[in-house]
Scaffold this active site. Structure first.
Site, short mmCIF file in Angstrom:
data_model
loop_
_atom_site.label_atom_id
_atom_site.label_comp_id
_atom_site.label_asym_id
_atom_site.label_seq_id
_atom_site.Cartn_x
_atom_site.Cartn_y
_atom_site.Cartn_z
N HIS A 39 0.70 -1.40 0.06
CA HIS A 39 -0.08 -0.05 0.05
C HIS A 39 0.88 1.13 0.09
O HIS A 39 0.61 2.00 0.79
CB HIS A 39 -0.92 -0.11 1.28
CG HIS A 39 -2.14 -0.78 1.00
ND1 HIS A 39 -3.12 -0.71 -0.18
CD2 HIS A 39 -2.83 -1.95 1.73
CE1 HIS A 39 -4.18 -1.56 -0.07
NE2 HIS A 39 -3.69 -2.30 1.03
N ASN B 204 -6.75 -6.72 -4.73
CA ASN B 204 -7.84 -6.16 -5.02
C ASN B 204 -7.68 -4.74 -5.45
O ASN B 204 -8.33 -4.12 -5.96
CB ASN B 204 -9.10 -6.33 -3.97
CG ASN B 204 -8.68 -5.60 -2.78
OD1 ASN B 204 -7.50 -5.92 -2.22
ND2 ASN B 204 -9.43 -4.77 -2.25
N HIS B 205 -6.51 -4.08 -5.05
CA HIS B 205 -6.34 -2.60 -5.37
C HIS B 205 -5.75 -2.68 -6.73
O HIS B 205 -5.54 -1.53 -7.27
CB HIS B 205 -5.49 -2.02 -4.19
CG HIS B 205 -6.41 -1.56 -3.16
ND1 HIS B 205 -7.23 -0.58 -3.23
CD2 HIS B 205 -6.76 -2.25 -1.77
CE1 HIS B 205 -7.64 -0.57 -1.95
NE2 HIS B 205 -7.83 -1.56 -1.32
N ASP C 128 -1.78 -5.68 -3.48
CA ASP C 128 -2.03 -4.29 -2.72
C ASP C 128 -0.72 -3.49 -2.68
O ASP C 128 -0.12 -3.36 -1.62
CB ASP C 128 -2.79 -4.56 -1.57
CG ASP C 128 -4.31 -4.84 -1.90
OD1 ASP C 128 -4.81 -5.15 -2.83
OD2 ASP C 128 -5.04 -4.47 -1.07
N HIS D 37 -4.53 -8.98 2.75
CA HIS D 37 -5.85 -8.47 2.50
C HIS D 37 -6.23 -8.02 3.78
O HIS D 37 -7.62 -7.18 3.92
CB HIS D 37 -6.79 -9.33 1.85
CG HIS D 37 -7.88 -8.92 1.09
ND1 HIS D 37 -8.18 -7.63 0.49
CD2 HIS D 37 -9.31 -9.17 1.05
CE1 HIS D 37 -9.27 -7.56 0.10
NE2 HIS D 37 -9.99 -8.59 0.51
MN LIG Z 1 -6.59 -6.15 -0.03
#
Ligand SMILES: [Mn+2]
Length: 368
Positions: free
Chosen positions: A104, A165-166, A133, A312
């Protein structure tokens, strides 16, 4: 940094030649060419990390040399495309292997991982698996992604990058990565850079098998596929994974859940928990599924597997175990969204899973 040497023609010629090389020959060619785009990027991101600005006012890599950056990214894209062509959506790798969870945009933590786990590129010995991610939330998603792409190119058979998912356009539009690209590089280059990094994300595998026995993915198990064979056959490029592959989408988004929670949700939705095969609507995410121990054990048994490692979710210590240690959650981004969670990774070696917590106390949060 001889960026001027890079032009589109030489990049294309190089690629034509490289298509005939094995991964190992490829690796030797790229790693020992100090002027390769990947080597330049690693060095640039390292330099940049000392001058990355603040969360409120972040700088961008080569912000003042957008055109040169674009050439480098084109070259990175061409190289990584060739490598990803050879990877199934379920990619097989072997131990010893370090497994990293969400990043992230936390560049400081990425360099803490570098310092602790691979130090020099090309590294030898272990494999490195990233569970996705890379972007969103943190302010240096672009730089983290570029570093990881370059790492992959320099150690193609040591580094595996999965999709999270990002790594999806619509999610990044709702979160921060698209805005990050536009703010750092302006409307013209920002949009081009955002789109090209996403074209790479489209081609990343969605899961991996370590030693043919540990299933690794960003979110978790799919409900729409029960066999590894089905995952291997998912098509290589998913521009819109939600529409193009239900199984891939579920792998990016699922979460494990305790039996008690599972029963509560079943009750709430007026469903008989015995008819659900261990999967129920993921009410927390609003998409995909939650899987309980029954769902997990069915999948493991059917495919001859022993464990699940996923990311996640943010455990305070950077890791947590579910289902009697059959499933692990790992998170590699400390100080996530202003929390004081730790950064951790897992080493798979000698048929053991070992959790390693990184010392990131002095790192600052990459998010507000
Ligand atoms: Mn995630």
């Amino acid at each position: 940094m001889e960026i001027s040497k890079l032009n589109d023609d030489s990049v294309n010629q190089n690629n034509h030649r490289k298509e005939h090389l094995t991964a190992q020959q490829y690796s030797i060619e790229t790693v020992f060419n100090r002027n390769s785009a990947a080597n330049i990027i690693i060095n640039l991101v390292r330099d940049f990390s000392n001058n990355k600005g603040t969360v409120r006012n972040p700088n961008g890599l080569m912000q003042d040399r957008k055109e040169d950056l674009w050439k480098l990214l084109l070259s990175i894209n061409n190289e990584i495309e060739l490598l990803l062509k050879n990877e199934h959506k379920c990619h097989k790798i072997y131990s010893p292997c370090f497994i990293m969870g969400d990043i992230h945009g936390n560049l400081e933590d990425l360099f803490s991982l570098e310092k602790a786990l691979w130090k020099q590129i090309p590294c030898v010995g272990a494999n490195y698996l990233f569970l996705g991610d890379y972007v969103d939330r943190g302010q240096w998603g672009f730089e983290c992604a570029m570093y990881l792409f370059a790492f992959k190119i320099l150690c193609p058979n040591k580094v595996t990058l999965l999709r999270g998912n990002h790594e999806v356009r619509l999610i990044q539009t709702n979160y921060t990565y698209k805005r990050e690209c536009l703010q750092k590089y302006g409307d013209f280059y920002g949009l081009k850079i955002w789109e090209l990094t996403n074209r790479i994300f489209d081609k990343l595998p969605v899961c991996a098998l370590v030693d043919d026995c540990i299933f690794c993915a960003h979110g978790g198990l799919p409900r729409s596929a029960t066999e590894i064979e089905q995952l291997i056959r998912i098509k290589q490029e998913l521009k819109d994974p939600e529409r193009e592959s239900r199984a891939a989408w579920e792998i990016l988004w699922s979460d494990p859940c305790h039996m008690q929670q599972f029963l509560e949700i079943a009750d709430l939705l007026n469903l008989n928990p015995d008819n659900l095969n261990g999967f129920i609507k993921n009410t927390k995410r609003g998409t995909a599924f939650l899987f309980n121990e029954t769902g997990a054990m069915n999948f493991l048994r059917k495919n001859g597997l022993t464990h699940i490692i996923r990311a996640h979710e943010v455990p305070p210590n950077g890791y947590t175990f579910h289902f009697g240690n059959k499933c692990a959650t790992i998170f590699s981004c400390s100080h996530y969204c202003g929390n004081d969670n730790d950064c951790a990774c897992i080493l798979v070696d000698m048929q053991k899973l070992r959790v390693i917590q990184l010392d990131t106390v002095n790192n600052s949060s990459a998010t507000d």
